[in-house]
Design a protein around this motif. Sequence first.
Motif, PDB file in Angstrom:
ATOM      1  N   GLU A   3      42.941  32.230  39.808  1.00 27.20           N
ATOM      2  CA  GLU A   3      43.369  33.543  39.323  1.00 27.20           C
ATOM      3  C   GLU A   3      42.701  34.635  40.164  1.00 27.20           C
ATOM      4  OE1 GLU A   3      45.502  34.542  36.745  1.00 27.20           O
ATOM      5  OE2 GLU A   3      46.119  32.443  37.007  1.00 27.20           O
ATOM      6  N   PRO A   4      43.382  35.762  40.381  1.00 28.94           N
ATOM      7  CA  PRO A   4      42.750  36.855  41.122  1.00 28.94           C
ATOM      8  C   PRO A   4      41.525  37.381  40.388  1.00 28.94           C
ATOM      9  CG  PRO A   4      44.817  37.569  40.114  1.00 28.94           C
ATOM     10  CD  PRO A   4      44.757  36.083  39.980  1.00 28.94           C
ATOM     11  N   ARG A   5      40.559  37.851  41.154  1.00 32.81           N
ATOM     12  CA  ARG A   5      39.343  38.411  40.594  1.00 32.81           C
ATOM     13  C   ARG A   5      39.480  39.923  40.490  1.00 32.81           C
ATOM     14  NH1 ARG A   5      37.531  35.751  44.956  1.00 32.81           N
ATOM     15  NH2 ARG A   5      36.480  37.611  45.784  1.00 32.81           N
ATOM     16  N   GLU A   6      38.983  40.496  39.410  1.00 28.86           N
ATOM     17  CA  GLU A   6      38.970  41.941  39.249  1.00 28.86           C
ATOM     18  C   GLU A   6      37.569  42.455  39.550  1.00 28.86           C
ATOM     19  OE1 GLU A   6      40.537  42.999  35.437  1.00 28.86           O
ATOM     20  OE2 GLU A   6      42.609  42.597  36.065  1.00 28.86           O
ATOM     21  N   GLU A   7      37.462  43.327  40.541  1.00 31.31           N
ATOM     22  CA  GLU A   7      36.167  43.835  40.967  1.00 31.31           C
ATOM     23  C   GLU A   7      36.239  45.354  41.081  1.00 31.31           C
ATOM     24  OE1 GLU A   7      34.623  41.776  44.336  1.00 31.31           O
ATOM     25  OE2 GLU A   7      35.111  39.785  43.538  1.00 31.31           O
ATOM     26  N   SER A   8      35.121  45.986  41.402  1.00 25.86           N
ATOM     27  CA  SER A   8      35.093  47.440  41.558  1.00 25.86           C
ATOM     28  C   SER A   8      33.918  47.830  42.439  1.00 25.86           C
ATOM     29  CB  SER A   8      34.997  48.135  40.190  1.00 25.86           C
ATOM     30  OG  SER A   8      33.754  47.871  39.578  1.00 25.86           O
ATOM     31  N   LEU A   9      33.949  49.062  42.922  1.00 25.98           N
ATOM     32  CA  LEU A   9      32.840  49.600  43.698  1.00 25.98           C
ATOM     33  C   LEU A   9      32.743  51.099  43.446  1.00 25.98           C
ATOM     34  CD1 LEU A   9      33.651  50.239  47.438  1.00 25.98           C
ATOM     35  CD2 LEU A   9      35.437  49.737  45.788  1.00 25.98           C
TER      36      LEU A   9
END
Length: 284
Positions: A3-9
């Motif tokens: 599954e795609p990973r949800e990330e942020s910066l």
Amino acid sequence: MEEPREESLLCLSKSGFHRLAYRVYGPEHPRPVVCVHGLGRNARDFDSLAAKLAAAGRRVVCPDVVGRGRSVWLSDPADYGYPQYVSDMAALIARLDCEAVDWVGTSMGGLIGMMVAALPGNPIQRLVMNDVGAFIPKAALLRILDYFGKDPAFPDFAAAETYHREVYSGFGALSDPQWRHMTETSLRQEGAVWRLHYDPRIAEPLRAAEIDDVDLWSVWGEVKVPVLLLRGADSDLLLRETAETMIRDRAATSLIEFPGCGHAPALLDDSQTEPLCQWLTNGS
């Protein structure tokens, strides 16, 4: 496939820091594909394309441009504009810890990519511009501003889907599941109603400016990498004359037109994603 990973910066504007969300698909790859959506859209527009590229071994990164999707809304709407978007994408590419990327951009995302690719020392190796180019006619901008930035409240999902089918009819003859997916990923629930998943204040800088034709030929002249133009055959935003001039200007530019759609090809069907994936693969 995972599954795609949800990330942020964290990114920086003149008003302070803000958090930019992005989705990551596929395995590690030295040259990720960055996919950037259109003006009122979000990262989930690339679910189909990203899955296909990931299955072929590419790492795909799809950001929600600030003010859209899972990214935060800026405190000052005057900050919504291409200088901020380019700055945020530079921060995202730095986070990816790579020397080079390929870029797929729809409409606004294509313009961001063109602006990045025009800068000295930029990391873009191959650029796909989906239904946008070096000249944007005033009539197309006025059509978009007729609906963009409004804040409709939908009493139920059916009403929201009807809205999306009407506003985005230029995407072409999508299947019922495709319209449903696009609608689901474009909404946020607020009490008993559904609203669009973006900050309606994004339109304020656009409405405050005098609307006219947008001439970006000088920016286009600085782009040195191979470019693939995608065009809806009925598009009012990327005119055929504009696309043909861009091709004449640069030998490393090619064009694929898709019948049955206007602005912009949705990149959901194999007939649209296969040639795009092949073009990216040929340059890997």
